[in-house]
Write a protein that holds these residues in place. Structure first.
Motif, PDB file in Angstrom:
ATOM      1  N   GLN A   1       3.980 -44.171  22.018  1.00 55.83           N
ATOM      2  CA  GLN A   1       5.276 -43.400  21.830  1.00 55.83           C
ATOM      3  C   GLN A   1       6.509 -44.264  22.140  1.00 55.83           C
ATOM      4  O   GLN A   1       6.537 -45.125  23.124  1.00 55.83           O
ATOM      5  CB  GLN A   1       4.817 -42.107  22.716  1.00 55.83           C
ATOM      6  N   THR A   2       7.472 -43.913  21.463  1.00 57.82           N
ATOM      7  CA  THR A   2       8.793 -44.428  21.584  1.00 57.82           C
ATOM      8  C   THR A   2       9.902 -43.477  21.817  1.00 57.82           C
ATOM      9  O   THR A   2       9.913 -42.373  20.901  1.00 57.82           O
ATOM     10  CB  THR A   2       9.188 -45.615  20.732  1.00 57.82           C
ATOM     11  N   ARG A   3      10.830 -43.488  22.621  1.00 62.99           N
ATOM     12  CA  ARG A   3      11.991 -42.769  22.748  1.00 62.99           C
ATOM     13  C   ARG A   3      13.137 -43.291  21.952  1.00 62.99           C
ATOM     14  O   ARG A   3      13.246 -44.297  22.516  1.00 62.99           O
ATOM     15  CB  ARG A   3      12.151 -42.414  24.283  1.00 62.99           C
ATOM     16  N   LEU A   4      13.622 -42.524  20.981  1.00 64.64           N
ATOM     17  CA  LEU A   4      14.618 -42.972  20.344  1.00 64.64           C
ATOM     18  C   LEU A   4      16.019 -42.076  20.779  1.00 64.64           C
ATOM     19  O   LEU A   4      15.844 -40.538  20.959  1.00 64.64           O
ATOM     20  CB  LEU A   4      14.536 -42.583  18.710  1.00 64.64           C
ATOM     21  N   ASP A   5      17.166 -42.538  20.735  1.00 61.15           N
ATOM     22  CA  ASP A   5      18.263 -41.908  20.571  1.00 61.15           C
ATOM     23  C   ASP A   5      19.123 -41.940  19.687  1.00 61.15           C
ATOM     24  O   ASP A   5      19.528 -43.137  19.085  1.00 61.15           O
ATOM     25  CB  ASP A   5      19.046 -42.636  22.076  1.00 61.15           C
ATOM     26  N   VAL A   6      19.537 -40.999  19.085  1.00 64.11           N
ATOM     27  CA  VAL A   6      20.243 -40.939  17.696  1.00 64.11           C
ATOM     28  C   VAL A   6      21.492 -40.359  17.766  1.00 64.11           C
ATOM     29  O   VAL A   6      21.625 -38.941  18.329  1.00 64.11           O
ATOM     30  CB  VAL A   6      19.533 -40.293  16.476  1.00 64.11           C
ATOM     31  N   SER A   7      22.592 -40.541  17.631  1.00 64.18           N
ATOM     32  CA  SER A   7      24.169 -40.154  17.643  1.00 64.18           C
ATOM     33  C   SER A   7      24.692 -39.855  16.574  1.00 64.18           C
ATOM     34  O   SER A   7      24.621 -40.926  15.572  1.00 64.18           O
ATOM     35  CB  SER A   7      25.038 -41.008  18.523  1.00 64.18           C
TER      36      SER A   7
ATOM     37  N   MET B   1      14.403 -38.210  21.265  1.00 63.51           N
ATOM     38  CA  MET B   1      13.014 -37.708  20.756  1.00 63.51           C
ATOM     39  C   MET B   1      12.176 -38.738  21.124  1.00 63.51           C
ATOM     40  O   MET B   1      12.449 -40.094  21.100  1.00 63.51           O
ATOM     41  CB  MET B   1      13.059 -37.076  19.241  1.00 63.51           C
ATOM     42  N   GLN B   2      10.851 -38.230  21.370  1.00 67.73           N
ATOM     43  CA  GLN B   2       9.682 -39.254  21.374  1.00 67.73           C
ATOM     44  C   GLN B   2       9.046 -39.182  19.923  1.00 67.73           C
ATOM     45  O   GLN B   2       8.674 -38.125  19.495  1.00 67.73           O
ATOM     46  CB  GLN B   2       8.670 -38.528  22.272  1.00 67.73           C
ATOM     47  N   VAL B   3       8.951 -40.385  19.547  1.00 72.12           N
ATOM     48  CA  VAL B   3       8.280 -40.669  18.275  1.00 72.12           C
ATOM     49  C   VAL B   3       6.907 -41.592  18.314  1.00 72.12           C
ATOM     50  O   VAL B   3       7.012 -42.392  19.227  1.00 72.12           O
ATOM     51  CB  VAL B   3       9.392 -41.211  17.208  1.00 72.12           C
TER      52      VAL B   3
ATOM     53  N   VAL C   1       8.307 -48.969  14.936  1.00 71.39           N
ATOM     54  CA  VAL C   1       9.536 -48.143  15.173  1.00 71.39           C
ATOM     55  C   VAL C   1      10.655 -48.724  14.482  1.00 71.39           C
ATOM     56  O   VAL C   1      11.658 -47.880  14.194  1.00 71.39           O
ATOM     57  CB  VAL C   1       9.696 -47.887  16.670  1.00 71.39           C
ATOM     58  N   SER C   2      10.915 -50.082  14.303  1.00 69.64           N
ATOM     59  CA  SER C   2      11.828 -50.669  13.648  1.00 69.64           C
ATOM     60  C   SER C   2      12.226 -50.156  12.200  1.00 69.64           C
ATOM     61  O   SER C   2      13.352 -50.208  11.834  1.00 69.64           O
ATOM     62  CB  SER C   2      11.864 -52.152  13.725  1.00 69.64           C
TER      63      SER C   2
ATOM     64  N   VAL D   1      21.895 -45.711  16.558  1.00 68.22           N
ATOM     65  CA  VAL D   1      20.242 -45.362  16.827  1.00 68.22           C
ATOM     66  C   VAL D   1      19.756 -46.607  17.602  1.00 68.22           C
ATOM     67  O   VAL D   1      20.288 -47.755  17.106  1.00 68.22           O
ATOM     68  CB  VAL D   1      19.783 -45.547  15.165  1.00 68.22           C
ATOM     69  N   GLY D   2      18.846 -46.141  18.501  1.00 69.27           N
ATOM     70  CA  GLY D   2      18.332 -47.300  19.022  1.00 69.27           C
ATOM     71  C   GLY D   2      17.125 -46.481  19.938  1.00 69.27           C
ATOM     72  O   GLY D   2      17.194 -45.194  20.322  1.00 69.27           O
ATOM     73  N   THR D   3      16.453 -47.478  20.411  1.00 71.35           N
ATOM     74  CA  THR D   3      15.440 -47.117  21.562  1.00 71.35           C
ATOM     75  C   THR D   3      16.227 -46.776  22.863  1.00 71.35           C
ATOM     76  O   THR D   3      17.209 -47.376  22.936  1.00 71.35           O
ATOM     77  CB  THR D   3      14.232 -47.864  21.817  1.00 71.35           C
TER      78      THR D   3
END
Length: 241
Positions: free
Chosen positions: A150-156, A208-210, A216-217, A232-234
């Motif tokens: 799982q990877t946490r992504l932050d999207v603004s 969010m966790q994806v 994930v890239s 967008v980034g982890t």
């Protein structure tokens, strides 16, 4: 001479039959290269090998003209790559047609073996083809599955444009599962404003966790192309502009 011609016809018939059988499996799975394609490839490869072996007997001369059938076989191997490459294509960041291209390659080899008179090897290769296509999927299902990390992504993104729906659609299209979604607006955290400095349009930060089988890239690159997405980034990497 007549006996030799009948042997060549038998080799040609064997190539046609075995190639059509391989193509029938592809046709049953509704692949782009089906029964006709495989039958033509195998038949043509066998014919080329037969011509290479027997088509120049009238010009052979002991000590002066030497026949090398392997040269034509090498040209078949390199030339069949154009057909195999034609069925490989990209769809939604996924490669499609690799198995079909490999089956076309094998069909050419089966046809060459029949043309060279190695019918037993052609039969064994055809049997191996059906084992690979029908038995291997059952074995792969029995293998232990590695759970994707799982990877946490932050999207603004800019608020009020329905961008959240496009983000979730992109995640679904790339087969990423989404968990633990949290949305923070300007009043909840120090969310950035638009870069021009003049607009006060609020920017929402989605955390969010994806998880998925792809890197994930791929997801980050897809989300960055959505209009209205600012960053967008982890988590912890500062994002990608």
């Amino acid at each position: 001479m007549i006996a030799g011609t009948w042997c060549q016809l038998v080799d040609l018939l064997a190539a046609f039959t075995l190639s059509a059988m391989i193509g029938l499996e592809r046709e049953f799975r509704q692949k782009s290269a089906g029964m006709r394609t495989h039958a033509l490839v195998g038949l043509a490869a066998a014919l080329i090998m037969l011509v290479s072996k027997y088509g120049f007997s009238d010009v052979l001369s002991a000590g002066r003209v030497i026949l090398d059938p392997s040269r034509v076989a090498a040209q078949v191997v390199s030339g069949i790559g154009f057909i195999g490459g034609g069925v490989i294509f990209m769809r939604r960041d996924a490669v499609r047609g690799l198995t079909t291209a490999a089956s076309v390659w094998l069909t050419a080899a089966v046809g060459m073996a029949c043309g060279a008179g190695l019918v037993e090897l052609a039969l064994a290769a055809t049997a191996a083809h059906f084992i690979i296509m029908f038995a291997f999927p059952y074995f792969t299902r029995l293998l232990p599955q590695i759970h994707p990390a799982q990877t946490r992504l932050d999207v603004s993104y800019t608020d009020g444009r329905g961008i959240l729906r496009h983000i979730l659609v992109a995640c679904t299209r790339l087969r990423f599962a989404v968990d633990h979604v949290h949305i923070a607006q300007d009043g909840d955290c120090a969310a950035p404003l638009l870069r021009d400095g003049a607009s006060t349009t609020p920017v929402v930060t989605l955390s969010m966790q994806v998880r998925g089988r792809r890197p994930v890239s791929h997801l980050i690159a897809a989300l960055a192309t959505i209009e209205g997405v600012q960053n967008v980034g982890t988590a912890g990497d500062g994002g990608l502009d």
